[in-house]
Enzyme design. Structure first.
Site, mmCIF file in Angstrom:
data_model
loop_
_atom_site.group_PDB
_atom_site.id
_atom_site.type_symbol
_atom_site.label_atom_id
_atom_site.label_comp_id
_atom_site.label_asym_id
_atom_site.label_seq_id
_atom_site.Cartn_x
_atom_site.Cartn_y
_atom_site.Cartn_z
ATOM 1 N N ARG A 128 54.235 22.152 22.328
ATOM 2 C CA ARG A 128 52.783 22.161 22.323
ATOM 3 C C ARG A 128 52.200 22.701 20.947
ATOM 4 O O ARG A 128 51.147 22.322 20.777
ATOM 5 C CB ARG A 128 52.419 23.075 23.651
ATOM 6 C CG ARG A 128 52.899 24.474 23.472
ATOM 7 C CD ARG A 128 52.910 24.942 24.834
ATOM 8 N NE ARG A 128 54.228 24.578 25.682
ATOM 9 C CZ ARG A 128 54.546 24.946 26.924
ATOM 10 N NH1 ARG A 128 53.700 25.882 27.712
ATOM 11 N NH2 ARG A 128 55.385 24.666 27.755
ATOM 12 N N LYS A 179 68.342 27.816 23.612
ATOM 13 C CA LYS A 179 68.659 27.119 24.871
ATOM 14 C C LYS A 179 70.077 27.635 25.433
ATOM 15 O O LYS A 179 71.035 27.708 24.440
ATOM 16 C CB LYS A 179 68.417 25.644 24.889
ATOM 17 C CG LYS A 179 67.174 25.162 24.866
ATOM 18 C CD LYS A 179 67.045 23.659 24.802
ATOM 19 C CE LYS A 179 65.568 23.103 24.809
ATOM 20 N NZ LYS A 179 64.897 23.427 25.882
ATOM 21 N N GLU A 196 57.905 24.849 22.119
ATOM 22 C CA GLU A 196 57.324 24.638 20.658
ATOM 23 C C GLU A 196 56.673 23.189 20.772
ATOM 24 O O GLU A 196 55.930 23.052 19.780
ATOM 25 C CB GLU A 196 58.802 24.401 19.748
ATOM 26 C CG GLU A 196 59.608 22.944 19.729
ATOM 27 C CD GLU A 196 60.063 22.392 21.080
ATOM 28 O OE1 GLU A 196 60.284 23.570 21.899
ATOM 29 O OE2 GLU A 196 60.299 21.405 21.358
ATOM 30 N N LYS A 202 55.121 13.661 20.059
ATOM 31 C CA LYS A 202 55.899 14.984 19.848
ATOM 32 C C LYS A 202 57.250 14.275 19.279
ATOM 33 O O LYS A 202 57.996 13.319 19.481
ATOM 34 C CB LYS A 202 56.381 15.456 21.267
ATOM 35 C CG LYS A 202 57.344 16.795 20.897
ATOM 36 C CD LYS A 202 57.647 17.561 22.059
ATOM 37 C CE LYS A 202 58.786 18.482 21.862
ATOM 38 N NZ LYS A 202 59.229 19.419 23.111
ATOM 39 N N ASP A 236 60.904 28.425 22.590
ATOM 40 C CA ASP A 236 61.390 27.036 23.159
ATOM 41 C C ASP A 236 60.151 26.238 23.626
ATOM 42 O O ASP A 236 60.427 24.988 24.173
ATOM 43 C CB ASP A 236 62.482 27.444 24.196
ATOM 44 C CG ASP A 236 63.101 26.253 24.468
ATOM 45 O OD1 ASP A 236 63.187 24.863 23.733
ATOM 46 O OD2 ASP A 236 63.838 26.122 25.548
HETATM 47 N N1 BES Z 1 61.870 19.674 24.825
HETATM 48 C C1 BES Z 1 61.803 20.810 26.148
HETATM 49 C C2 BES Z 1 61.609 19.939 27.216
HETATM 50 C C3 BES Z 1 62.568 19.526 27.989
HETATM 51 C C4 BES Z 1 63.612 19.801 28.624
HETATM 52 C C5 BES Z 1 62.716 17.923 27.757
HETATM 53 C C6 BES Z 1 64.556 19.373 29.235
HETATM 54 C C7 BES Z 1 63.814 17.249 28.648
HETATM 55 C C8 BES Z 1 64.816 18.129 29.253
HETATM 56 C C9 BES Z 1 60.594 21.433 25.779
HETATM 57 O O1 BES Z 1 60.508 21.926 24.324
HETATM 58 C C10 BES Z 1 61.220 23.052 26.126
HETATM 59 O O2 BES Z 1 61.973 23.506 26.016
HETATM 60 N N2 BES Z 1 60.285 23.310 27.180
HETATM 61 C C11 BES Z 1 60.430 24.403 27.885
HETATM 62 C C12 BES Z 1 58.942 25.402 28.113
HETATM 63 C C13 BES Z 1 59.175 26.630 28.589
HETATM 64 C C14 BES Z 1 59.840 27.585 27.510
HETATM 65 C C15 BES Z 1 57.649 27.337 28.824
HETATM 66 C C16 BES Z 1 61.080 24.321 29.211
HETATM 67 O O3 BES Z 1 60.710 23.467 29.824
HETATM 68 O O4 BES Z 1 61.869 25.133 29.614
HETATM 69 ZN ZN ZN Z 2 60.956 20.405 22.904
HETATM 70 MN MN MN Z 3 61.784 23.422 23.633
#
Ligand code: BES
Ligand code: ZN
Ligand code: MN
Length: 494
Positions: free
Chosen positions: A349, A275, A347, A263, A345
């Protein structure tokens, strides 16, 4: 830091500091007894003092006051012998480096490898712990004058045969740790520098240096391929997306390759599903999977592993903007599946599903993706393990064993069919985010819909890509996680 090897008796070796390992609760090994005799019996009582006693993560610095050519002896605790592992030795070697650095000693001579006998894994571990622990990202410090660094470490070998042995294992560790540093540098770079195009440039540069074929696909080509999920993510940003392919051929002409997917979200603001502001700067590390893949290709080529290996890096920046993709949008992925966007968010996947589908054209022997994919994985496993999911138990077992051996541990989460309900959409084939529960699994389940029958594993490194506190062999910041794990896995199947 440079590692060199010297054959000779450490009692006659002239150096600023001689580093020796000490076990807890144990009679004195030969190398300590000899040092003790040379020190007129004054070393052993110090080894047994309460504040040291050979405990892991502790050290004791002793001045030789002219009794030995070495100016000082640094005793490093190795913990109890029954608990001794390669990972503990990496840690102890890192501790050595941190102490030398703090004491402003630039050159050290090391006997730590003697503690482990001749085992290759242990010799590698000393070199790895040393190199990994001395890593620093000081690129943007304009006044580096105050910084001290360990520049030279000498491994002392009792004889020529020992030297040849140590030499080859140290050389291997150098290949791997250079690649880890490369990955750490990429992750440490801020988002205004490390854009998708920067990743592509670094990929091309690395590939040229290591005999790897690298191609970079730009927007028009991604459109032609139908990678609309990846393109959707990039739409809110002025930074154009990139899709990097790397091919290393070390195996048989027609041998099916292992394909790695990383990724490469160079900054993740969340997009329209923005965020919260606290800690958002950390989201420059959302391309740590990409860095792990680039680093693994570099190390595999440097080690000349006898296999074929492909790296795929979908890269984009996730920002809100006038053209950004929105909650409620429906996009059609390259595979033909339709996806309802319920959270911009989620993104990662979307990049990965197009890359995983693209990967099928290589007929992979195994397909492994690495991604900082879910905050839920940080909640579940903290920074102690990478999340593992997949559709093949042999592959998962091999990765688990590689995790133990490398110290980059992984822990499996299930992908039972029932979890599929979490990402069912009312109007499309899938939605890109499940509810508040089982967030790591629903992401893994989503990805699984794009791998067909290929043997596949998914590594969620959200908790392991960044070190908050700093450990002896993993300084604060980007860890480069994945490189050592994947190299260990690749070695195990060669
Ligand atoms: N890059 C983030 C995941 C992440 C969060 C990595 C904190 C390291 C520390 C990913 O893109 C994300 O935002 N995932 C969301 C998914 C949700 C919206 C289903 C998440 O984990 O909140
Ligand atoms: Zn991310
Ligand atoms: Mn994200």
């Amino acid at each position: 830091m440079h590692i060199s090897l010297v054959v000779g008796d450490y009692l006659k070796h002239l150096c600023p500091v001689l580093v020796a390992g000490c076990f807890e609760e144990e009679g004195e090994p030969e190398w300590i007894s000899r040092l003790d005799r040379a020190m007129e019996g004054r070393l052993l009582p110090l080894c047994r003092q309460q504040d040291f006693a050979g405990k892991l993560d502790t050290t004791k610095m002793v001045h030789t006051l002219g009794r030995l050519p070495a100016e000082r002896i640094l005793l490093v605790g190795l913990g109890k012998r029954k608990d001794f592992t390669a990972e503990r030795l990496r840690r102890a070697s890192g501790t050595m480096v941190q102490v030398l650095k703090k004491s402003r000693i630039e050159r050290g001579s090391c006997l730590l490898h003697l503690a482990a006998g001749d085992a290759p894994a242990m010799i590698r571990a000393v070199a790895e712990g040393t190199l990994l622990g001395s890593y620093e990202f000081s690129h943007y410090k304009t006044d580096a004058g105050e910084e001290s660094a360990v520049t030279e470490l000498t491994f002392l070998c009792p004889d020529k045969k020992g030297r040849t042995n140590v030499e080859s294992y140290v050389a291997e560790a150098v290949c791997v740790c250079d690649a880890v540093s490369f990955a750490r540098d990429l992750v440490s770079q801020p988002g205004n520098v490390a854009t998708p195009d920067y990743l592509a440039e670094k990929g091309l540069e690395m590939a040229a240096g290591f005999g790897i074929t690298c191609r970079v696909l730009e927007r028009d080509e991604l459109e032609r391929l139908g990678m609309k999920a990846l393109l959707a993510v990039s739409r809110g940003s002025h930074q154009p997306p990139r899709f990097i392919t790397l091919e290393y051929r070390g195996g048989e002409e027609k041998g099916r390759p292992i394909v790695l997917v990383g990724k490469g979200v160079t900054f993740d603001s969340g997009g329209i599903s923005l965020k919260p502001r606290g800690g958002m700067e950390r989201m420059k590390d959302d391309m740590a999977g990409a860095a792990a893949v680039l680093g693994t290709l570099q190390a595999a080529a440097a080690l000349r592993l006898p296999l074929n290996l492909v790296g795929l890096v979908p890269a984009a920046e996730n920002l809100p903007g006038g053209a950004a993709y929105k909650p409620g949008d429906v996009v059609k992925a390259m595979s033909g599946k339709t996806i309802e966007i319920v959270n911009t968010d989620a993104e990662g996947r979307l990049l990965l599903c197009d890359a995983l589908h693209y990967a099928q054209r290589y007929h992979p022997a195994a397909l492994i993706d690495v991604a900082t994919l879910t905050g839920a994985c940080v909640v579940a496993l903290g920074n102690g393990a990478t999340g593992l999911m997949g559709n093949n138990s042999g592959l998962k077992r091999a990765l688990t064993m590689a995790g133990e051996a490398s110290g980059e541990r992984v822990w499996e989460l299930p992908l039972w069919e029932e979890y599929g309900d979490l990402v069912k959409s009312d109007i499309a084939d899938l939605k890109n985010a499940g509810g508040p529960t089982a967030g790591t699994i629903s992401a893994g389940w989503f990805l699984q819909q794009f791998v067909g029958k290929t043997r596949w594993a998914h590594l969620d490194i959200a908790g392991t890509a960044w070190e908050e506190k700093g450990q002896p062999h993993i300084p604060k910041g980007a860890t480069g996680v994945g490189v050592r794990l994947l190299i260990e896995y690749l070695r195990s199947i060669c």
